[in-house]
Design an enzyme around this catalytic site. Structure first.
Site, PDB file in Angstrom:
ATOM      1  N   CYS A  24       0.943  -2.827   6.781  1.00  0.00           N
ATOM      2  CA  CYS A  24      -0.161  -2.415   6.316  1.00  0.00           C
ATOM      3  C   CYS A  24      -0.687  -3.130   5.209  1.00  0.00           C
ATOM      4  O   CYS A  24      -0.544  -4.291   4.955  1.00  0.00           O
ATOM      5  CB  CYS A  24       0.100  -0.861   5.843  1.00  0.00           C
ATOM      6  SG  CYS A  24      -1.376   0.006   5.686  1.00  0.00           S
TER       7      CYS A  24
ATOM      8  N   ASP B 173       3.216   5.783   0.187  1.00  0.00           N
ATOM      9  CA  ASP B 173       2.230   6.716  -0.340  1.00  0.00           C
ATOM     10  C   ASP B 173       3.002   7.945  -0.977  1.00  0.00           C
ATOM     11  O   ASP B 173       2.404   8.514  -1.754  1.00  0.00           O
ATOM     12  CB  ASP B 173       1.356   7.258   1.156  1.00  0.00           C
ATOM     13  CG  ASP B 173       0.479   6.171   1.779  1.00  0.00           C
ATOM     14  OD1 ASP B 173       1.087   5.253   2.332  1.00  0.00           O
ATOM     15  OD2 ASP B 173      -0.608   6.296   1.327  1.00  0.00           O
TER      16      ASP B 173
HETATM   17  P1  RI2 Z   1      -0.664   0.753  -2.323  1.00  0.00           P
HETATM   18  C1  RI2 Z   1      -1.870   2.860   2.235  1.00  0.00           C
HETATM   19  O1  RI2 Z   1      -2.223   3.915   2.960  1.00  0.00           O
HETATM   20  C2  RI2 Z   1      -0.600   2.382   3.057  1.00  0.00           C
HETATM   21  O2  RI2 Z   1       0.258   3.495   3.728  1.00  0.00           O
HETATM   22  C3  RI2 Z   1       0.122   1.625   1.873  1.00  0.00           C
HETATM   23  O3  RI2 Z   1       1.434   1.222   2.216  1.00  0.00           O
HETATM   24  C4  RI2 Z   1       0.047   2.610   0.939  1.00  0.00           C
HETATM   25  O4  RI2 Z   1      -1.452   3.113   1.158  1.00  0.00           O
HETATM   26  C5  RI2 Z   1       0.209   1.976  -0.597  1.00  0.00           C
HETATM   27  O5  RI2 Z   1      -0.518   1.330  -0.972  1.00  0.00           O
HETATM   28  P2  RI2 Z   1      -3.790   3.917   3.520  1.00  0.00           P
HETATM   29  O6  RI2 Z   1      -4.759   4.473   2.501  1.00  0.00           O
HETATM   30  O7  RI2 Z   1      -0.642   1.968  -3.348  1.00  0.00           O
HETATM   31  O8  RI2 Z   1      -4.203   2.596   4.189  1.00  0.00           O
HETATM   32  O9  RI2 Z   1       0.548  -0.040  -2.707  1.00  0.00           O
HETATM   33  O10 RI2 Z   1      -3.793   4.949   4.497  1.00  0.00           O
HETATM   34  O11 RI2 Z   1      -1.860  -0.164  -2.408  1.00  0.00           O
END
Ligand code: RI2
Length: 300
Positions: A122, A191
């Protein structure tokens, strides 16, 4: 309420995404909203702010950075001047979040050795901070990024790392086991972290953790302390967001009857996690309870 509604929409449709960014966007929206409100009694001001907080929190259910940010900011309502309190705490949240990501980079980079190939999944600011810091320290590293279907956030990660000058390879999500022999360490974001040390992160994370475990490849998650979920300490479960099926595929005609499921996150059991990299240091997953008690005791 414009800034609140706008931020709610952007978080919901993932124009603003990534757990840390969501939290900072909510804090900033509360600050802007507070500054706009004029001529209200303290009581009315507090009610409006609490309502705005509820709206923001309802945008997405899984990343705990969102309610944690809102609760942190709204604690300012207890100050003598609630408006000043909210603005001050919003700024404090945003600044400490950015500082946390920097510190996570430093601590996490100590686990990256010269010559390592890192796998990430991701698009995580915190995980990218670890990778970039290791690179800045002069370590010769390579990174494998998964596509991260259905929304392909892995492309953002791959482009970011490539732009930074890092040797980057993009793979499909199902190729992780095929390539695991080339991987020295896995670093992903978070998350939410539960009181029993489980990781809630982008769908597919738990499969990667299983593969890493089978191959004795260390699996680390980078998580600011505001990713720890206070209510899990009193037994609450984390809701896993299930998003619109059209993000996966849109079938036409008779195939519209095929069911499509689109969970955005999954849960990685603590036994597959070697360490959680926080801004206060690396902790084992068993240390999650301690972090929640220490930093969120007031929220229970
Ligand atoms: P940071 C994202 O969720 C991903 O799951 C990623 O690992 C997590 O947030 C943490 O991201 P989404 O918003 O806070 O893409 O480290 O569903 O940037």
């Amino acid at each position: 309420m414009d800034v609140i509604k706008e931020t709610f929409e952007k978080i919901k449709n993932m124009e603003i995404r990534g757990a840390g960014r969501i939290g900072r966007a909510a804090a900033n929206a509360l600050k802007m909203y507070a500054l706009k409100i004029q001529h209200l009694s303290n009581e009315e001001f507090k009610n409006r702010m609490k309502k705005a907080g509820e709206v923001l929190v309802s945008a997405r259910p899984t990343a705990v950075s969102l309610p944690n940010a809102v609760k942190f900011v709204l604690k300012g309502l207890e100050d003598e001047d609630p408006k000043v309190g909210v603005v001050k705490r919003a700024e404090e949240f945003i600044n400490s979040s950015l500082k946390a990501i920097e510190n996570i980079g430093k601590f996490g980079a100590n686990r990256i050795r010269d010559g390592d190939t890192i796998l990430t999944h991701c698009n995580s600011e915190a995980a990218i901070s670890v990778i970039k810091t290791a690179y800045d320290e002069g370590k010769d590293i390579k990174v494998f990024c998964t596509e991260t279907r259905p929304r392909n956030q892995g492309y953002i990660t791959a482009k970011t790392l490539y732009d930074y000058g890092i040797d980057t390879t993009l793979i499909v999500d199902s190729a992780v086991r095929y390539f695991i022999r080339e991987i020295d360490i896995v670093v992903v974001g978070a998350d939410a972290i539960t009181a029993n040390g489980c990781l809630v992160n982008k769908i597919g994370t738990s499969q990667i953790a299983l593969v890493a475990n089978e191959s004795r490849v260390p699996f680390l998650t980078a998580a600011e302390t505001y990713k720890f979920h206070p209510k899990t300490i009193v037994g609450e479960l984390i809701e896993i967001e299930e998003r619109d099926p059209s993000e996966v595929v849109v079938f036409e005609g008779k195939y519209r009857g095929i069911k499509i499921r689109n969970p955005a996150f999954d849960v990685t059991p603590s036994k597959y996690i070697d360490a959680i990299i926080t801004e206060v240091g690396l902790i084992p997953p068993q240390g999650a309870w301690y972090i929640i008690e220490k930093y969120f005791g007031w929220l229970k």
